[in-house]
Enzyme design. Structure first.
Site, PDB file in Angstrom:
ATOM      1  CG  ASP A 112      -2.078  -0.906   1.129  1.00  0.00           C
ATOM      2  OD1 ASP A 112      -2.107  -1.706   0.171  1.00  0.00           O
ATOM      3  OD2 ASP A 112      -2.960  -0.854   1.999  1.00  0.00           O
TER       4      ASP A 112
ATOM      5  CG  HIS B  28       2.252  -0.018   4.508  1.00  0.00           C
ATOM      6  ND1 HIS B  28       1.984  -0.948   5.493  1.00  0.00           N
ATOM      7  CD2 HIS B  28       1.098   0.690   4.325  1.00  0.00           C
ATOM      8  CE1 HIS B  28       0.734  -0.804   5.906  1.00  0.00           C
ATOM      9  NE2 HIS B  28       0.175   0.191   5.209  1.00  0.00           N
TER      10      HIS B  28
END
Length: 377
Positions: A159, A301
């Site tokens: 992400d 992430h």
């Protein structure tokens, strides 16, 4: 049933013979024409010389022997005769040139027929027809989709990117290991990083929608949510030429039946190593491998360098555990009963009713609102 191929036509061997015979005939005609031309030239030249000499010799005698009364007629005759002789001389000069030109054209045609390359092998019309009749179009078959009802499938997702430094490093690692992953990108981060998205696309990575600038969608109006998704969709389409299929709500804040998804399937996660909190590669890898199960979506992430450096150990641990990295399409092929507007986790718990707010660390089957204010997914 075996394919039937059209019978190949045998090349016509009579055509080269006809060409050679025709070339020989033209060459023979050229030689005959040349010989005739030589005779014509000689004959014209001889007659021209004789007529010119005869006229030159006869003119004085006629002028001297002619009666005086006819002196004007005799005087006019020598003027007309040389003009006729001059025309005959010009015609005699043009005829040999015409004959020579005709001979040259005939010789060129004959030589062209002899030395011109004739079609052979696959260049010949017969061979081309045979190839067209027997060749079938090559169909490149896609590899079979992994059967996630039998395999231990997992999906690796990242992400909040793309990041100009850490995301290219992550792509290097994934490419070295031949691994696939899905990137949920932020719309505002795409401009200036278009080459990174194009590389993701070339490597076969998933590129999906994580809103424009990571707001909590539960605090936005319906139009506000749709604007966040539409702007990001437009940026992704601008760079890679297609729209995303999946969206991930920031923080996992999403209410089924209430939060719009812009026609995309919402995707949450089952394995969360909290890499936003633990900035240590070994810890992140251990958390992933300690939580993961078959059918899980793993949350990471790519904006954190420590998370990127944990990926090699994660990939090696997943391989040792017998897991297969797949795409979201592969994973959802094993969940055919999951409506497109819901998120279906691999758990067996019943799905909550639309509009129900559920707080849990792992979403059950069906869509939930995962409240995790500390985890900026």
């Amino acid at each position: 049933m075996a394919e039937q191929t059209a019978p190949q036509r045998r090349p016509d061997r009579a055509r080269p013979r006809v060409r050679h015979l025709l070339a020989a005939l033209i060459a023979l005609l050229a030689l005959v024409a040349m010989a005739a031309g030589i005779r014509v030239v000689r004959g014209h030249r001889r007659r021209h010389i004789i007529s010119t000499v005869g006229l030159a010799a006869a003119t004085p005698r006629r002028a001297l022997t002619a009666p005086t009364p006819h002196l004007s007629l005799v005087a006019a005759t020598p003027v007309a005769i040389p003009a006729a002789a001059s025309d005959a001389a010009g015609t005699s000069r043009r005829r040999p040139r015409m004959v020579a030109a005709a001979c040259l054209v005939a010789l060129i045609l004959g030589a062209a027929l002899v030395i011109a390359p004739r079609p052979t092998g696959t260049d010949s019309p017969d061979a081309l027809g045979a190839v067209a009749a027997t060749t079938t179009p090559t169909v490149v078959e896609k590899p079979p989709r992994p059967d996630c009802t039998e395999l231990k499938c997992v999906v690796l997702t990242f992400d909040d990117g793309p990041d100009g430094v850490s995301t290219p490093r992550l792509l290097d690692i994934l490419e070295e290991h031949g691994a696939t992953a899905t990137f949920f990108v932020l719309g505002y981060a795409i401009r200036g990083n278009e080459d990174i998205l194009r590389r993701m696309d070339r490597l076969g990575m998933g590129i999906e929608n994580h809103t424009w600038d990571h707001p909590d969608l539960s605090g936005l109006s319906r139009n506000g949510v749709l604007s966040q998704l539409a702007r990001t969709d437009a940026e992704i389409r601008r760079v890679i030429g297609r729209s995303p299929t999946y969206m991930r709500p920031p923080y996992g804040a999403w209410t089924p039946g209430s939060t719009p998804t812009g026609g995309m399937r919402p995707v949450l996660w089952e394995t969360d190593p909290q890499d936003w909190l633990y900035r240590n590669s070994a810890t992140v890898a251990a958390n992933v491998l300690g939580q993961v199960g078959a059918g899980d979506v793993i949350l990471l992430h790519d904006i954190h360098q420590t998370s990127v450096e944990a990926v090699p150990a994660i990939l090696e641990g997943l391989e040792r555990g017998g897991y297969t990295l797949v795409t979201l399409d592969d994973l959802y092929a094993a969940r055919p009963d999951c409506p497109v507007h819901l998120y279906c986790a691999p758990a067996t718990a019943p799905a909550p009713a639309p509009g129900t707010v559920v707080t849990t660390a792992v979403p059950p089957e069906g869509a939930i609102r995962l409240v995790n204010e500390q985890a900026p997914a």
